[in-house]
Design an enzyme around this catalytic site. Structure first.
Site, PDB file in Angstrom:
ATOM      1  N   CYS A   1       0.834  -1.203   0.000  1.00  0.00           N
ATOM      2  CA  CYS A   1       0.000   0.000   0.000  1.00  0.00           C
ATOM      3  C   CYS A   1       0.873   1.259   0.000  1.00  0.00           C
ATOM      4  CB  CYS A   1      -0.965  -0.025   1.183  1.00  0.00           C
ATOM      5  SG  CYS A   1      -2.358   1.114   1.004  1.00  0.00           S
TER       6      CYS A   1
ATOM      7  N   HIS B   1      -4.026  -4.849   0.510  1.00  0.00           N
ATOM      8  CA  HIS B   1      -3.525  -5.407   1.768  1.00  0.00           C
ATOM      9  C   HIS B   1      -3.609  -6.937   1.738  1.00  0.00           C
ATOM     10  CE1 HIS B   1      -3.376  -1.780   4.568  1.00  0.00           C
ATOM     11  NE2 HIS B   1      -3.718  -1.285   3.388  1.00  0.00           N
TER      12      HIS B   1
ATOM     13  N   GLU C   1      -2.730  -8.897   4.001  1.00  0.00           N
ATOM     14  CA  GLU C   1      -3.030  -9.387   5.347  1.00  0.00           C
ATOM     15  C   GLU C   1      -4.491  -9.156   5.738  1.00  0.00           C
ATOM     16  OE1 GLU C   1      -2.679  -5.077   6.014  1.00  0.00           O
ATOM     17  OE2 GLU C   1      -1.726  -6.533   4.683  1.00  0.00           O
TER      18      GLU C   1
END
Length: 735
Positions: free
Chosen positions: A615, A705, A707
């Protein structure tokens, strides 16, 4: 009333009471080890009669918190058709048998013989007509069970009872069908045990208690007599049983037959099944343990029925539960879809299931029939749907479930509730009798225990039973697994056959894997990818940095997270001191310049270290190498997107051409001003750059993202992290 014995001693307490039929009972209780109280019973049941009934799946307000187990019961009740036997299995049973003999006598018996070890009887066929409201009171083997319960009835104990299995053919004592399938000579329709020592595990209190009972019958006592019984070792068969009772495609053909019944209005739905055979290589106890491990369920069980027959199951469905002698409840299950590989895919599957009109119709018809079953025996207005299309998730399947209750009307008892629902529409169909005839005409073998129930008829009037589904029947050393599918007019034959195979798969896996070393989990497999790799994660005051670090640690890498503060960045010397193999630039708020990211990346590259950006980390790479950023017309915060990825990308190896990922950003790389050294390896359908890789240096980044919970589908986030370690570290080593 219970009388308490003050001289019970430190190991427990003793109480005594007299049943409604005059049997004197003394009960003692002693604590047992919570974690191990049940486990040893599985091994005992390989050779001795008895049962373990457990619940290792919870749904608030629905399932029980208890596990129970017993071995070597003193008395066994069996039935085949209208013939019954009540057998004393040890010396304690011989003391009890006269109480059973006194209880069973009644005008509905055609024959009765009694000796000191065995009671044999046959119930006469009913004569005349019965109103539908009284159907459960016509002569049957349940008339005898009702009299036994009356003999031992007591409000003082909620554990004493008849525990075991109820076979499918019991329903035909009330509603007859034209039998087409042969019944084996040794088939039994009922096996119930009367245990005199039972262990109860209370999962809410994390406590286990063993309750032991002694009896006085006609002046004779069980006190001091051994709690023992016959032992019969399990022996696996050496014969090849074949695949099952259907050839591939045969079940689909029966679905096509059912559609014609629906077309002309003979059926609304029907639930035929097919059987799969396996040759077990491990004893029933190992199969039961493996099934509990891979398929937790609200009604788990292992029952040694004697005669070289066992039931091992993980049923998802309550059959009938009666509490306080009045409240009757059921939980019809219909509507099924395969589990996803993770929570995100599960959510997608749940949405698909809840939006399926076919699955909604399946459950609606089941619940309408169930409400009708209750209306026969419940107070007017008391039958209510208290839970509608609730989601229950099992190891391989997701189901929709309704929860229905009623209150028994005066003159009705737990057996009336049990019989009014026999058997559940979820395993038969509607109209129920016509569906059972279709099953008789189209299945390849008789159901035996499948579609019946397991559980208890308790002497305080309560009933607690689960449907015999997801069950392995072991008979003469061969394992049988029967599975069915709910058919409607719009059923697709091939899909319904696949559903039966899916439902059977957990049981088949338990048989094949029993006693073997568990398969290595995916998380363990990942450890090899990052073993020995040192990662420095530069934190730009981000809310998700520790989840990202956790993803890298799951690969086996060691991670040190260093904070880069707003307006001051991070001292590159701190990174160099860690001597990492990979530097990760985290997400974060604001702009890359807020954290002096260009200085960090330049210093890291001077050290010859590879960089992976997430990001803000991607945006930092773009600016560091001379590119520009653009502001999105609409921020993407906490939203998923479909992203097209390059097949030959370092980061996306092993992933499909399109993945779903989670986005939190207002800035993005400005495509016209993207540095020439970077190539785009992922983008949204409206052209927003989602990943870049440097042509000659070990730099790669994603705008989304990995995660995020939104990136779990297909395990995409974990795979990207693994690829970042493998690709970038290898890139560095090769250059």
């Amino acid at each position: 009333m219970i009388k308490r014995d003050a001289e019970a001693g430190p190991s427990g307490n003793k109480e005594s009471f007299v049943t409604a039929g005059g049997v004197e009972v003394a009960r003692s209780a002693r604590p047992d080890h919570y974690k191990t109280a049940i486990s040893g019973y599985f091994d005992k049941l390989d050779t001795r009669r008895g049962a373990v009934l457990s619940s290792n799946y919870e749904f608030p307000g629905r399932y029980s918190r208890w596990d129970i187990a017993f071995v070597d019961p003193p008395v066994a009740i069996t039935a085949r058709g209208r013939a019954m036997t009540i057998e004393a299995l040890n010396a304690r049973g011989r003391v009890l048998l006269p109480a059973f003999a006194a209880a069973v006598r009644g005008p509905d018996l055609a024959t009765l013989t009694v000796d000191d070890r065995l009671i044999s009887l046959e119930v006469a066929a009913p004569a005349g007509l019965f109103a539908e409201e009284d159907r459960s009171r016509q002569p049957s083997v349940f008339s005898v069970l009702r009299r036994i319960i009356a003999k031992f009835a007591t409000p003082e104990d909620d554990r004493l009872g008849l525990w075991g299995a109820f076979g499918y053919d019991l329903a035909f004592q009330f509603d007859s069908v034209d039998f087409k399938l042969p019944r084996p000579d040794d088939q039994r329709d009922l096996v119930l045990y009367f245990p005199d020592e039972i262990v109860i595990v209370d999962h809410h209190r994390a406590a286990a208690t063993v309750y032991s009972y002694d009896f006085v019958v006609e002046g004779k006592l069980t006190v001091g007599l051994p709690r023992d019984g016959e032992t019969l070792p399990f022996e696996a068969s050496d014969r090849d049983p074949g695949r099952g009772d259907h050839r591939p495609g045969e079940y689909a053909a029966s679905v096509a037959d059912a559609v014609e019944y629906f077309r002309r209005g003979d059926l609304f739905e029907v639930v035929p099944g097919q059987v799969f055979y396996e040759k077990p290589a491990a004893p029933p106890s190992a199969i039961a343990r493996r099934l509990q491990q891979i398929n937790p369920a609200p009604f788990g069980f292992m029952i040694n029925l004697g005669n070289a027959e066992y039931l091992v199951g993980a049923s998802p469905e309550m059959f009938v539960r009666v509490t306080n002698g009045k409240r009757v409840e059921t939980c019809p299950i219909s509507g099924t879809i395969r589990r996803g590989r993770n929570a995100i895919e599960d959510e997608e599957q749940i949405r698909r299931l809840l939006n399926s009109k076919k699955d909604e119709a399946e459950l609606t018809m089941c619940s309408d029939v169930d409400r009708n079953d209750k209306s026969r025996i419940c107070e007017p207005g008391s039958v209510r749907v208290i839970g509608r299309r609730q989601i229950e998730m099992y190891s391989r399947l997701i189901h929709t479930v309704d929860h229905i209750e009623g209150r028994l009307r005066d003159g009705m008892d737990g057996l009336d509730a049990f019989l009014s629902h026999a058997w559940a529409v979820t395993v038969t169909g509607a109209p129920k009798l016509w569906a059972m005839q279709f099953i008789e005409d189209h299945e390849k073998s008789c159901r035996a225990w499948y579609g019946g129930a397991v559980g208890a008829l308790l002497m305080n009037g309560d009933v607690n039973t689960g449907l015999t589904l997801r069950t392995i029947r072991l008979k003469d050393g061969i394992a049988e697994v029967r599975a069915g599918a709910t058919l409607l007019y719009d059923s697709v034959p091939e899909e319904e056959e696949k559903e039966t195979e899916l439902k059977a798969s957990a049981m088949i896996a338990a048989i094949r894997e029993a006693g073997t070393v568990p398969v290595v989990a995916a998380s363990v497999m990942r450890e090899a990818v990052g073993t020995g790799v040192k990662v420095v994660l530069v934190d730009h005051e981000d809310s998700f940095v520790h989840t990202l670090a956790n993803y890298f640690r799951q690969t086996g890498a060691s991670v040190k997270t260093l904070r880069a503060g707003k307006g001051r960045g991070i001292d590159p010397a701190l990174i160099a001191a860690e001597q990492p193999d990979l530097v990760v630039m985290s997400p974060g708020p604001g702009n890359p310049s807020d954290f002096e990211c260009a200085r960090t990346i330049a210093a890291v590259r001077q050290l010859g270290l590879p960089v992976f950006g997430v990001c803000l980390g991607l945006q930092a790479m773009v600016e560091t190498y001379g590119g520009k950023l653009a502001r999105l017309d609409t921020p993407y915060h906490g939203k998923p997107s479909k992203v097209a990825v390059s097949a030959n990308s370092l980061l996306f190896a092993g992933l499909p051409p399109e993945i779903v990922v989670g986005r939190y950003h207002s800035l993005a790389a400005d495509r016209p001003h993207l540095p020439e050294a970077f190539r785009v390896t992922a983008e949204t359908d409206d052209g927003v750059i989602m990943a870049i890789e440097h042509a000659s240096e070990p730099l790669a980044a994603v705008q989304f993202h990995p995660e995020s919970i939104m990136s779990l589908s297909g395990d995409a986030g974990h795979i990207i992290v693994e690829n970042a370690i493998q690709g970038l570290v290898r890139f560095r080593l090769n250059t």
